[in-house]
Scaffold this motif. Structure first.
Motif: not given
Length: 116
Positions: A53-64, A90-105
């Motif tokens: 969560e590197p941008t969790g407590n930041l405003d939109t511009e600082t997150s960018r 924030i996830a949109a910056y990634a070239r690969r996205r892996i989503r988890f739900q209940d401990g599973r991909v």
């Protein structure tokens, strides 16, 4: 000169905080504190950075700005970044996205990274 001081100055300059080495955390904004954390990670010249969560407590511009800096590290220095986030923009910056739900991909997709 003192090598540790040179390293501190170098990594703080790299994250845009040159001249702030004598400031306390209370004298820095949330975005600046986040960049100090990135600078600390860069000091060891890593090949990979894990950011929870590197941008969790930041405003939109600082997150960018933080994500733009991460993108720059990836492209220019070849540093691999593993980000954990609940934020779709924030996830949109990634070239690969892996989503988890209940401990599973539940999703593992390559995607076009957002422009920094």
């Amino acid at each position: 000169e003192d090598r540790p001081a040179l390293l501190v100055d170098f990594v703080l300059d790299r994250v845009g905080l040159g001249g702030r080495s004598h400031h306390t955390p209370l004298q820095l904004s949330g975005g600046q504190q986040q960049r100090v954390a990135i600078a600390r990670a860069l000091a060891s010249r890593p090949r990979i950075i894990f950011a929870d969560e590197p941008t969790g407590n930041l405003d939109t511009e600082t997150s960018r700005q933080v994500m733009g800096f991460f993108s720059q590290l990836n492209h220019e220095e070849g540093i691999t970044l593993v980000l954990v986030t609940h934020e779709a923009d924030i996830a949109a910056y990634a070239r690969r996205r892996i989503r988890f739900q209940d401990g599973r991909v539940i999703e593992d997709v390559a995607q076009e990274a957002a422009a920094a």
